[in-house]
Enzyme design. Structure first.
Site, short mmCIF file in Angstrom:
data_model
loop_
_atom_site.label_atom_id
_atom_site.label_comp_id
_atom_site.label_asym_id
_atom_site.label_seq_id
_atom_site.Cartn_x
_atom_site.Cartn_y
_atom_site.Cartn_z
N CYS A 50 3.59 10.69 26.38
CA CYS A 50 2.83 10.65 27.64
C CYS A 50 1.40 11.09 27.36
CB CYS A 50 3.48 11.54 28.69
SG CYS A 50 3.50 13.30 28.28
N ASP A 87 -4.08 -4.94 1.05
CA ASP A 87 -4.47 -4.32 2.32
C ASP A 87 -5.90 -4.73 2.62
OD1 ASP A 87 -5.04 -2.73 4.47
OD2 ASP A 87 -4.68 -0.82 3.46
N ASN A 115 0.87 -1.18 0.00
CA ASN A 115 0.00 0.00 0.00
C ASN A 115 0.91 1.23 0.00
OD1 ASN A 115 -1.52 2.30 0.88
ND2 ASN A 115 -3.04 0.97 1.81
N ASP A 160 2.82 4.83 4.93
CA ASP A 160 2.45 4.43 6.29
C ASP A 160 2.28 2.92 6.39
OD1 ASP A 160 0.25 4.48 4.65
OD2 ASP A 160 -1.13 5.24 6.17
N HIS A 161 2.44 2.21 5.28
CA HIS A 161 2.47 0.75 5.24
C HIS A 161 3.84 0.29 4.79
CE1 HIS A 161 -2.02 -0.14 5.37
NE2 HIS A 161 -2.00 1.18 5.21
N HIS A 170 7.55 14.49 30.40
CA HIS A 170 8.95 14.63 30.03
C HIS A 170 9.47 16.06 30.21
CE1 HIS A 170 7.07 11.46 27.42
NE2 HIS A 170 8.07 10.76 27.91
N CYS A 198 1.82 15.78 23.96
CA CYS A 198 3.26 15.48 24.00
C CYS A 198 3.79 15.30 22.59
CB CYS A 198 3.48 14.21 24.83
SG CYS A 198 5.21 13.68 24.92
N ASN A 212 -7.30 -4.28 5.59
CA ASN A 212 -7.82 -3.30 6.54
C ASN A 212 -8.44 -3.94 7.78
OD1 ASN A 212 -7.56 -0.44 6.48
ND2 ASN A 212 -8.55 -0.39 4.48
N CYS A 236 5.01 19.31 28.53
CA CYS A 236 4.24 18.14 28.96
C CYS A 236 4.71 17.72 30.35
CB CYS A 236 4.39 16.99 27.97
SG CYS A 236 6.04 16.28 27.87
N TYR A 251 -7.69 -3.79 -2.23
CA TYR A 251 -7.59 -2.74 -1.22
C TYR A 251 -8.96 -2.64 -0.57
CZ TYR A 251 -7.26 1.95 0.81
OH TYR A 251 -7.29 3.02 1.67
N GLU A 258 -3.97 1.62 -3.03
CA GLU A 258 -4.15 3.04 -2.74
C GLU A 258 -3.24 3.89 -3.64
OE1 GLU A 258 -5.11 5.77 1.21
OE2 GLU A 258 -3.98 3.92 1.43
#
Length: 514
Positions: free
Chosen positions: A505, A197, A8, A303-304, A468, A491, A199, A465, A156, A48
């Site tokens: 966090c 994919d 993807n 992102d895949h 940290h 954060c 999903n 934050c 997909y 995609e």
């Protein structure tokens, strides 16, 4: 060996920074070739792609050494879409767009649709309108020398947005149609691989935060996969489905084997993701021919991450590509297109032939009109001008229309052309005056800047934050509701498991309205 890979790409035209290391002069011409070389597979399936036919370019669709096939979204531009690239040594014997058969052209199609009586024609068109499925059928030869048919279904699957229940229903109907088509191909004697994919994270081991998700096992998408797949591993379990999850067959207990991460939260840095991408093969094919199934998390750019498998078979390429191949599209086949093709649909060949002809009476009238216009035009000799067609050599000869310089023409004296010398005092005075005006303008600008700073106050400093004591990042609510458009602080660290101190966090603070 036959190596297949699925990825993807989240937009095949988007800049894949993990693949390119220099500024390309022709990005579209090299990006696909660079990706294919990196993946090094006989068959590569993309999901995609986010391209429609009107924006598909020849460098993007046609790559040397490969033949490609695209399925486009017909409902939205820049949305969904899948594509399959096959090496010339793995040219398919048939290719088809969609699962229902409504997009089939009857020539070079895969066929075998199964019983789809539970779907209406309108529903089938809607399921195939988003460009989510593409089938290629190949001849393969086993190590025993037997030739068999292998069908790859590049899918997909839709995402079920929690705020849109109608999309969950659409997703489940797509799943049902996919299963019907795959089982029909199996019944016809073809081996089948479903890859892409899906999903859905099938098991708790396939999702990082499965224990905190409500009713994880009761998700309808996971129940559908339970019915489609056999029990984990290659051994016969309590449930025997028609397909096997090839990765879990080879790595049944591998944790942290994810293929998708949130790009917004930077979750990939801490491997806080889920496994949504699969290579599913029919039981006989996986047990007899699959040598390996793998993930490629080191390949960046989406992102895949890519997934794939290796089979102990060889491909028997077809002599010709199926008609769906992009090289046969008129815009890429070297065929000159006429604007009439896009404006008028000419179905009947007889009508098309007659529509392009004019009757004799019309032709005679046109000739008479042309002759009448031609007779009324003034000829160059009558008009007293040379407006006839010129030769190329005429542009390199002196023009008779431009007057020649007269030998009696008096030129001005040299002294008249010399600018009088400016005194040094005048020059210095101008420099001092310019510096003074620049200083005044600078002072006036600083006064205006300080005034507006006192009025507006400037941007507020980022809060720290509590986890940290580091500056936060500001986000905007995009989910429809009463808080849509509001800003908040969280954060800045990447999202990760709560037990990891290096992850984000749970600090949250609404931004004050300006």
């Amino acid at each position: 060996m036959l190596r297949v890979v699925s990825w993807n790409v989240n937009g095949i035209r988007s800049p894949l920074q993990g693949m390119l290391y220099e500024e390309p002069s022709n990005y579209a011409a090299m990006v696909v070739g660079r990706i294919l070389d990196k993946l090094d597979a006989d068959i590569v399936c993309f999901q995609e792609t986010k391209v429609t036919r009107d924006v598909l370019t020849e460098p993007l669709a046609i790559t040397e050494g490969y033949n490609s096939y695209f399925s486009f979204s017909r409902s939205r531009s820049g949305y969904s879409g899948v594509a399959t690239f096959c090496k010339n040594s793995a040219t398919p014997v048939a290719a088809e767009e969609g699962l229902s058969g409504l997009l089939a052209t009857q020539k070079g199609d895969v066929g075998c649709y199964g019983n789809m009586d539970e779907f209406t024609q309108e529903e089938l068109r809607a399921l195939d309108s988003e460009g989510r499925a593409l089938l290629t059928q190949h001849k393969i030869r086993t190590w025993e020398g037997k030739e068999k048919i292998l069908t790859l279904i590049n899918v997909y699957c839709p995402h079920a947005d929690p705020g849109k229940p109608e999309r969950l229903a659409f997703k489940m109907r797509f799943y049902s149609l996919l299963k019907i088509r795959a089982e029909a191909l199996l019944a016809a004697g073809s081996h089948v691989i479903i890859l892409g994919d899906l999903n859905t994270a099938h098991r708790p081991i396939d999702h990082w935060d499965a224990v905190n998700l409500e009713c994880f096992e009761e998700d309808p998408g996971r129940k559908w996969m339970d019915g489609l797949l056999s029990s984990l591993g290659c051994q016969t379990g309590s449930h025997v489905g028609p397909f096997i999850d090839s990765y879990r067959c080879f790595q049944p207990k591998q944790e942290g084997a994810f293929t998708c991460w949130s790009a917004v939260s930077g979750a990939r840095h801490l491997n806080y993701g889920s496994r949504l991408d699969y290579v599913l093969g029919d039981r006989t094919l996986v047990i007899d021919t699959f040598q390996d199934s793998f993930l490629l998390p080191e390949v960046m750019g989406s992102d895949h991450c890519p997934v794939g498998a290796v089979l102990s078979v060889s491909s028997v390429p077809a002599k010709e590509c199926p008609p769906l191949c992009t090289r046969f599209l008129p815009e890429f086949a070297g065929t000159q297109l006429k604007i009439r093709r896009f404006l008028v649909r000419l179905k009947d060949p007889v009508f098309r032939h007659s529509a392009l002809k004019l009757n004799n009476k019309t032709q005679v009238q046109m000739h008479q009109n042309k002759a009448r216009v031609r007779s009324t035009r003034p000829r160059p000799s009558q008009a007293g001008s040379s407006r006839g067609q010129k030769n190329l050599t005429s542009y390199f000869q002196p023009s008779s229309s431009h007057p020649q310089a007269s030998p009696n023409l008096e030129l001005p004296s040299v002294g008249a052309l010399v600018t009088p010398k400016t005194s040094e005092k005048e020059v210095m005075a101008k420099v001092v005056e310019g510096q003074a005006s620049a200083s005044e303008a600078k002072d006036e600008k600083e006064i205006r800047t300080s005034f507006w700073k006192s009025v507006l106050g400037g941007p507020l400093s980022m809060p720290l934050c509590r986890g940290h004591r580091e500056p936060c990042v500001r986000r905007t609510v995009k989910k429809p509701g009463p808080n849509l458009g509001r800003h908040f602080y969280i954060c800045a660290r990447p999202q990760g498991p709560p037990t990891d101190p290096s992850s984000r966090c749970n600090f949250f603070l609404w931004s004050r309205p300006s």
